[in-house]
Scaffold this motif. Structure first.
Motif, PDB file in Angstrom:
ATOM      1  N   LEU A  10      -1.307 -10.365  -0.605  1.00  0.00           N
ATOM      2  CA  LEU A  10      -0.500 -11.387  -0.657  1.00  0.00           C
ATOM      3  C   LEU A  10      -0.427 -12.049   0.638  1.00  0.00           C
ATOM      4  CD1 LEU A  10      -0.033 -11.232  -4.877  1.00  0.00           C
ATOM      5  CD2 LEU A  10      -1.907 -12.202  -3.407  1.00  0.00           C
ATOM      6  N   ASN A  11      -0.283 -13.134   0.676  1.00  0.00           N
ATOM      7  CA  ASN A  11       0.902 -14.055   1.681  1.00  0.00           C
ATOM      8  C   ASN A  11       2.279 -13.743   1.397  1.00  0.00           C
ATOM      9  OD1 ASN A  11       2.631 -15.573   3.007  1.00  0.00           O
ATOM     10  ND2 ASN A  11       0.229 -17.409   3.842  1.00  0.00           N
ATOM     11  N   LYS A  65      -0.931   3.746   5.052  1.00  0.00           N
ATOM     12  CA  LYS A  65      -2.161   3.634   6.410  1.00  0.00           C
ATOM     13  C   LYS A  65      -3.273   3.792   6.118  1.00  0.00           C
ATOM     14  CE  LYS A  65      -0.732   5.819   9.942  1.00  0.00           C
ATOM     15  NZ  LYS A  65       0.566   6.971   9.527  1.00  0.00           N
ATOM     16  N   SER A  66      -3.445   5.692   5.819  1.00  0.00           N
ATOM     17  CA  SER A  66      -4.613   4.985   4.916  1.00  0.00           C
ATOM     18  C   SER A  66      -5.176   4.254   3.397  1.00  0.00           C
ATOM     19  CB  SER A  66      -4.716   6.895   4.819  1.00  0.00           C
ATOM     20  OG  SER A  66      -4.208   7.339   5.615  1.00  0.00           O
ATOM     21  N   PHE A  67      -4.301   4.412   2.575  1.00  0.00           N
ATOM     22  CA  PHE A  67      -4.749   3.916   1.355  1.00  0.00           C
ATOM     23  C   PHE A  67      -4.605   1.732   2.104  1.00  0.00           C
ATOM     24  CE2 PHE A  67      -3.783   0.824  -2.261  1.00  0.00           C
ATOM     25  CZ  PHE A  67      -4.156   1.950  -3.030  1.00  0.00           C
ATOM     26  N   SER A  68      -4.277   1.470   3.090  1.00  0.00           N
ATOM     27  CA  SER A  68      -5.342   0.098   3.633  1.00  0.00           C
ATOM     28  C   SER A  68      -6.462   0.174   4.239  1.00  0.00           C
ATOM     29  CB  SER A  68      -3.767  -0.550   4.265  1.00  0.00           C
ATOM     30  OG  SER A  68      -3.081  -0.565   4.421  1.00  0.00           O
ATOM     31  N   ALA A  69      -6.865   1.567   4.954  1.00  0.00           N
ATOM     32  CA  ALA A  69      -8.018   1.772   4.870  1.00  0.00           C
ATOM     33  C   ALA A  69      -8.996   1.660   3.890  1.00  0.00           C
ATOM     34  CB  ALA A  69      -8.162   3.184   5.872  1.00  0.00           C
ATOM     35  N   THR A  98      10.609  -3.827   8.706  1.00  0.00           N
ATOM     36  CA  THR A  98      11.954  -3.151   8.872  1.00  0.00           C
ATOM     37  C   THR A  98      12.413  -2.066   7.960  1.00  0.00           C
ATOM     38  OG1 THR A  98      12.583  -4.800  11.079  1.00  0.00           O
ATOM     39  CG2 THR A  98      13.864  -3.044  10.037  1.00  0.00           C
ATOM     40  N   HIS A  99      12.305  -1.473   7.700  1.00  0.00           N
ATOM     41  CA  HIS A  99      12.863  -0.452   6.434  1.00  0.00           C
ATOM     42  C   HIS A  99      12.198  -1.548   5.340  1.00  0.00           C
ATOM     43  CE1 HIS A  99      15.413   1.232   9.001  1.00  0.00           C
ATOM     44  NE2 HIS A  99      16.085   0.347   8.521  1.00  0.00           N
ATOM     45  N   SER A 100      10.516  -1.458   5.524  1.00  0.00           N
ATOM     46  CA  SER A 100       9.607  -2.268   3.966  1.00  0.00           C
ATOM     47  C   SER A 100       8.720  -1.111   3.488  1.00  0.00           C
ATOM     48  CB  SER A 100       8.234  -3.401   4.986  1.00  0.00           C
ATOM     49  OG  SER A 100       7.794  -1.972   6.138  1.00  0.00           O
ATOM     50  N   GLY A 101       9.266  -1.388   2.411  1.00  0.00           N
ATOM     51  CA  GLY A 101       8.401  -0.950   0.982  1.00  0.00           C
ATOM     52  C   GLY A 101       6.807  -0.243   1.273  1.00  0.00           C
ATOM     53  N   GLU A 102       6.033   0.340   1.019  1.00  0.00           N
ATOM     54  CA  GLU A 102       4.893   0.356   0.545  1.00  0.00           C
ATOM     55  C   GLU A 102       3.746  -0.848   0.565  1.00  0.00           C
ATOM     56  OE1 GLU A 102       3.802   3.386  -1.862  1.00  0.00           O
ATOM     57  OE2 GLU A 102       5.692   5.026  -1.116  1.00  0.00           O
ATOM     58  N   VAL A 156       2.285  -8.645   1.217  1.00  0.00           N
ATOM     59  CA  VAL A 156       2.568  -8.049   0.268  1.00  0.00           C
ATOM     60  C   VAL A 156       1.168  -7.465  -0.467  1.00  0.00           C
ATOM     61  CG1 VAL A 156       3.774  -7.199  -1.746  1.00  0.00           C
ATOM     62  CG2 VAL A 156       4.624  -8.970  -0.086  1.00  0.00           C
ATOM     63  N   ASP A 157       0.675  -5.933  -0.795  1.00  0.00           N
ATOM     64  CA  ASP A 157      -0.440  -6.102  -1.365  1.00  0.00           C
ATOM     65  C   ASP A 157       0.195  -4.584  -2.437  1.00  0.00           C
ATOM     66  OD1 ASP A 157      -2.840  -4.696  -1.874  1.00  0.00           O
ATOM     67  OD2 ASP A 157      -2.835  -3.367  -1.044  1.00  0.00           O
ATOM     68  N   ARG A 158       0.500  -4.700  -3.654  1.00  0.00           N
ATOM     69  CA  ARG A 158       0.315  -4.650  -4.983  1.00  0.00           C
ATOM     70  C   ARG A 158      -0.893  -4.403  -5.399  1.00  0.00           C
ATOM     71  NH1 ARG A 158       4.639  -4.070  -2.676  1.00  0.00           N
ATOM     72  NH2 ARG A 158       6.913  -5.824  -3.021  1.00  0.00           N
ATOM     73  N   PHE A 159      -0.856  -3.116  -5.575  1.00  0.00           N
ATOM     74  CA  PHE A 159      -2.634  -2.769  -5.863  1.00  0.00           C
ATOM     75  C   PHE A 159      -1.603  -1.523  -7.230  1.00  0.00           C
ATOM     76  CE2 PHE A 159      -6.201  -0.035  -6.452  1.00  0.00           C
ATOM     77  CZ  PHE A 159      -7.110  -0.443  -5.713  1.00  0.00           C
ATOM     78  N   PRO A 160      -2.770  -1.921  -8.116  1.00  0.00           N
ATOM     79  CA  PRO A 160      -2.015  -1.787  -9.441  1.00  0.00           C
ATOM     80  C   PRO A 160      -2.464  -0.668  -9.649  1.00  0.00           C
ATOM     81  CG  PRO A 160      -3.645  -3.548  -9.924  1.00  0.00           C
ATOM     82  CD  PRO A 160      -3.430  -2.958  -8.257  1.00  0.00           C
ATOM     83  N   THR A 161      -1.156   0.197 -10.165  1.00  0.00           N
ATOM     84  CA  THR A 161      -1.553   2.007 -10.435  1.00  0.00           C
ATOM     85  C   THR A 161      -1.665   2.392 -11.440  1.00  0.00           C
ATOM     86  OG1 THR A 161       0.955   2.084 -10.952  1.00  0.00           O
ATOM     87  CG2 THR A 161       0.636   2.160  -9.115  1.00  0.00           C
ATOM     88  N   ASP A 162      -2.322   1.430 -12.409  1.00  0.00           N
ATOM     89  CA  ASP A 162      -3.470   2.224 -13.152  1.00  0.00           C
ATOM     90  C   ASP A 162      -4.740   1.789 -13.503  1.00  0.00           C
ATOM     91  OD1 ASP A 162      -3.584  -0.224 -13.902  1.00  0.00           O
ATOM     92  OD2 ASP A 162      -3.578  -0.780 -15.774  1.00  0.00           O
TER      93      ASP A 162
END
Length: 498
Positions: free
Chosen positions: A134-135, A164-168, A453-457, A472-478
């Motif tokens: 998301l923008n 990195k690996s998760f984005s790929a 700079t000190h950004s989250g996952e 920002v990519d908030r992937f659902p963890t469930d």
């Protein structure tokens, strides 16, 4: 002269009698006039309203107080519209009817700050557009198709744990479902097997104890864009032998000559009758070298012996796995230090063979190189990686490199071509030293640099052609997909138990 001095003193006396506010306003008025006359500015009358809401009167009071505090923090004062709340509400609604007669004069530059929809968006509506988060400024979807870029090569940069690996993996899963592209993964850490297995792909585990084999001598008719594919294959085998023989100077000219001669000899049978049984293996090259008269040929054969008859003979077999599956993962995690460089070079050659075969059928090939810095440490594998970056585009290949060490990409002028020939870069959280390098290399502003700079996952900057966007990519963890893509130790263990 005396009269001049008296008049100057008199004017200074009168000026000292003026209120200081009047002097300040005078300077501001002159500055405003200058902007309007010579800097292409216009004057606008602006009414700025802040609408506060609350479920209860107390909540509303708290919200009003909080809004006033935020404004005051930035040297602004908010005044409550006592007895004009109804007109204020009507003016805040999208009815184009301002009922509040409080106006402030602003120039064009100042007015532009309040105009919405000034955020740059990145949304391509093609059939093969993929989701990239998301923008961060507008929360709108980022959907793009790398094939529309002038150069689809890509990099994913970030510190360990930044995603990195998760984005790929997210892009791999998306490309698998949306496109018809083939997908090949060079996996030095054994992280991609759960996803590839779930997508019914082929995981090729290359290790001394594995029964899955890949033949480094494999070749196809489309291996080179020239009429003679053997010339390019001979170049690869020379690189392989150079890695095996070692030494600072690599192969001697005589050694290169005898290797090239033997390569042409051992492929004659296959090109006369191109069936799998006639494909040569490393032992055929070893035997051909022993039959040559030059002592240099025997020297190369002796260096190859451990890979043919010794304990490192895992590459002396014909390919016995489905390298033509739509998604193939080469797991080289268990290769020892001695074999990992050789394994990486052979995987690169397997990928090139697949890309050339797909080109003839009009299909694109996506290639992912995790821990790419390992490929850049050795001269041979680094040179081969640079060649991939240069040649893949016109062959329908879409390579993506993942690395945490930006310095490795700039270690030499040749390797720097990888960085310069990548029109898509996903930049996640960066170490301090790498941030400065990237800021200079990509002309990143200090504000944009704050997003890495000190950004989250899953947070960072996306470079797509000439566009730079924070995402920002908030992937659902469930989701099951998350459980097979995550590399967090606790979550991997938990997913394995389930």
């Amino acid at each position: 002269c005396e009269a001049g001095e008296k008049s100057e003193m008199t004017s200074k006396t009168y000026l000292s009698l003026f209120p200081s506010d009047l002097a300040t306003y005078g300077r501001d008025a002159k500055a405003l006039l200058k902007e309007l006359q010579s800097q292409n500015e216009r004057m606008f009358l602006v009414t700025f309203l802040v609408l506060n809401t609350g479920r209860t009167e107390q909540e509303l009071e708290n919200n009003v107080f909080q809004a006033s505090s935020i404004a005051q923090k930035h040297n602004c004062n908010l005044f409550r519209l006592d007895f004009q709340q109804e007109q204020g509400l009507m003016s805040s609604l999208p009815l184009a009817d301002c009922q509040i007669e409080i106006q402030r004069g602003l120039t064009t530059s100042s007015t532009a700050i309040f105009i919405p929809f000034t955020t740059q968006e990145l949304y391509q509506s093609g059939k093969e557009s993929l989701y990239y988060g998301l923008n961060a400024l507008s929360n709108n979807l980022i959907m793009v198709d790398r094939k529309k870029l002038k150069n689809p090569n890509g990099l994913i940069l970030g510190t360990p744990g930044s995603g990195k690996s998760f984005s790929a993996k997210r892009e791999i899963a998306n490309a698998f479902l949306v496109t018809d592209d083939d997908i090949i993964i060079n996996d030095p850490e054994g992280e991609y097997s759960p996803l590839v297995n779930r997508l019914k792909g082929q995981v090729i585990k290359i290790s001394p104890n594995s029964t899955q084999f890949v033949n480094p001598m494999d070749i196809n008719a489309n291996y080179s864009e020239e009429d003679n594919p053997l010339s390019l294959k001979a170049d690869f085998i020379l690189s392989l032998c150079e890695l095996v023989v070692g030494g600072k100077e690599g192969l001697l000219p005589v050694e290169k000559t005898v290797i090239d001669r033997c390569v042409h000899l051992i492929y004659r049978k296959y090109f006369a009758n191109p069936c799998p049984e006639n494909m040569p293996i490393l032992e055929d090259l070893y035997n051909a070298l022993l039959q040559q008269d030059e002592k240099e040929a025997h020297h190369v054969a002796t260096a190859l012996e451990i890979y043919v008859k010794g304990s490192l003979n895992l590459f002396n077999h014909r390919t016995n796995v489905n390298v033509n599956n739509r998604i193939v993962c080469y797991d080289i995690k268990e290769l020892g230090k001695q074999m990992k460089k050789l394994g990486m070079l052979i995987v690169q050659d397997q990928v090139w063979g697949r890309v050339t075969a797909n080109r003839s059928s009009g299909k694109s090939t996506r290639y992912y190189m995790d821990e790419m810095h390992l490929l850049l440490k050795e001269e041979q594998t680094a040179a081969y990686s640079v060649e991939i970056w240069k040649r893949f585009r016109k062959w329908g290949g879409i390579p993506t490199g993942l690395t945490q060490n930006v310095k490795d990409l700039l270690s030499s002028r040749e390797v720097e071509n990888i960085f310069e020939n990548s029109d898509m870069i996903i930049m996640l959280n960066q170490a301090a030293g790498d941030r400065q390098i990237l800021a200079k290399q990509l002309n990143i502003s200090p504000h944009q640099l704050s997003y890495v700079t000190h950004s989250g996952e899953g947070e960072g900057l996306l470079f797509f052609g000439n566009v730079i966007l924070p995402f920002v990519d908030r992937f659902p963890t469930d989701l099951e997909l998350y459980r097979i893509m995550t590399t967090k130790l606790g979550e991997v263990s938990e997913g394995a138990q389930k």
